[in-house]
Design a protein around this motif. Structure first.
Motif, short mmCIF file in Angstrom:
data_model
loop_
_atom_site.label_atom_id
_atom_site.label_comp_id
_atom_site.label_asym_id
_atom_site.label_seq_id
_atom_site.Cartn_x
_atom_site.Cartn_y
_atom_site.Cartn_z
N GLY A 149 -95.40 30.84 -27.61
CA GLY A 149 -94.33 31.31 -28.06
C GLY A 149 -93.44 31.80 -27.18
N TRP A 150 -91.94 31.99 -27.42
CA TRP A 150 -90.88 32.30 -26.53
C TRP A 150 -90.27 33.57 -27.03
CZ3 TRP A 150 -91.00 30.76 -21.47
CH2 TRP A 150 -91.49 29.72 -21.12
N VAL A 199 -100.26 27.75 -36.51
CA VAL A 199 -99.44 28.04 -35.31
C VAL A 199 -100.01 26.96 -34.33
CG1 VAL A 199 -99.20 29.57 -33.44
CG2 VAL A 199 -99.41 30.41 -35.52
N LEU A 228 -92.33 32.96 -37.44
CA LEU A 228 -92.23 32.03 -36.44
C LEU A 228 -91.06 32.14 -35.55
CD1 LEU A 228 -93.28 28.86 -38.55
CD2 LEU A 228 -94.77 29.93 -36.73
N LEU A 268 -91.08 34.88 -32.91
CA LEU A 268 -91.86 34.70 -31.76
C LEU A 268 -91.79 33.32 -31.20
CD1 LEU A 268 -95.10 36.32 -33.60
CD2 LEU A 268 -93.47 37.41 -31.99
N GLY A 269 -90.71 32.55 -31.34
CA GLY A 269 -90.69 31.25 -30.91
C GLY A 269 -91.79 30.42 -30.99
N PHE A 270 -92.54 30.58 -31.83
CA PHE A 270 -93.59 29.44 -32.32
C PHE A 270 -92.98 28.15 -32.75
CE2 PHE A 270 -96.90 33.27 -33.42
CZ PHE A 270 -96.71 33.33 -31.99
N SER A 321 -84.91 22.87 -30.02
CA SER A 321 -85.15 24.11 -30.02
C SER A 321 -83.84 24.80 -29.85
CB SER A 321 -85.68 24.42 -28.44
OG SER A 321 -87.08 24.01 -28.48
N ARG A 330 -88.02 26.19 -32.79
CA ARG A 330 -88.76 24.89 -31.87
C ARG A 330 -89.41 24.23 -33.19
NH1 ARG A 330 -92.85 27.43 -29.00
NH2 ARG A 330 -92.93 25.55 -27.52
#
Length: 282
Positions: free
Chosen positions: A36-37, A89, A106, A109-111, A191, A200
């Motif tokens: 994640g980001w 995930v 999601l 957490l940037g999943f 994204s 994403r």
């Protein structure tokens, strides 16, 4: 394809690729993989839940904490409103899932999020038609926008094939004997920054040629109705209005290229095709 149409279609793609991961986000690791980001300002909140900065300075989920329990803590503290649905995930589109988490978490957490989209097509002589849905005004995201006959996220434990069958029955009352004829055609990725966070997304796209006498009917309240539209009219609606949900435009661009509504041989068409596979990683 007119120059103004190309500009509009390219703009849809660019608006779905607004995230600059290395510039604006910090990597998040679990199971020894970057999955994640996260916005820097949200990292301090995650530290309260046991996330720690490892020796290599990457924010890491300890093995003693599951992804699902992390999501539950975020929801319990009212940082995100639950969607009452778990998603798998994935570190990457073709990898095996490493855990599950509430769908609503999601973007925070940037999943990677996964979804399935169906082009419900009808042939009448030389004319091609597309079934178009209108989203319920009560939807949390993009209420009242135009949508596909079937589209939705892929719940935990489902493949995109099984999720398509599930969504087809729930959203449009498409029987099993019809939905098994759907053909997987392509993948769309992007994204982007959205109000709910970092999206994403990986969209698995299908085509299904439906009988002329089949009429979809709403089944779960997700949409308020369906309209059968000539494909050329759908194209003009996409180019001339902002009526469709943001990511539906991308799946429709892919369809227009495949059906020849947009000539796939031009340089502009190639730019659109490349843009539909937006970056999920830095």
């Amino acid at each position: 394809m007119q120059a103004t149409d190309f500009k509009t279609l390219l703009n849809y793609i660019e608006k779905c690729n607004t995230a600059h991961l290395h510039k604006d986000f910090l990597p998040f690791r679990a199971n020894d993989q970057i999955i994640g980001w996260v916005k820097p300002e949200f990292i301090n909140t995650l530290y309260q839940y046991g996330i720690f900065k490892a020796d290599d300075q990457i924010n890491t989920l300890p093995p003693t904490i599951s992804l699902e329990s992390l999501g539950q803590k975020i929801i319990q503290d009212k940082l995100v409103q639950t969607m009452h649905e778990l998603f798998d995930v994935y570190p990457s589109p073709h990898a095996k899932p490493i855990g599950q988490i509430d769908r609503a978490v999601l973007p925070s957490l940037g999943f990677i999020g996964t979804g399935v989209h169906l082009n419900g097509l009808v042939k009448d002589g030389d004319d091609t038609y597309l079934w178009v849905a209108k989203r319920s005004p009560h939807k949390r995201l993009d209420p009242g926008k135009l949508d596909h006959i079937v589209a939705g996220g892929i719940p935990a434990g489902h493949t995109h094939q099984s999720a398509l069958a599930k969504e087809a029955e729930e959203e449009a009352n498409i029987p099993h004997q019809l939905i098994i004829q759907a053909q997987y055609t392509s993948m769309v990725t992007y994204s982007m920054i959205r109000p709910e966070g970092l999206r994403r997304d990986v969209l698995y796209c299908y085509d299904l040629w439906l009988p002329q006498d089949f009429i979809p009917t709403p089944n779960d309240g997700e949409v308020v109705g369906f309209e059968l539209m000539k494909i050329e009219d759908v194209y003009r609606r996409v180019c001339d209005t902002n009526d469709f949900k943001f990511n539906i435009n991308l799946v429709l661009i892919d369809l227009f290229l495949r059906l020849g509504v947009i000539s796939a041989k031009s340089a502009n068409a190639q730019m659109l095709k490349i843009g539909l596979r937006g970056k999920l990683f830095p």
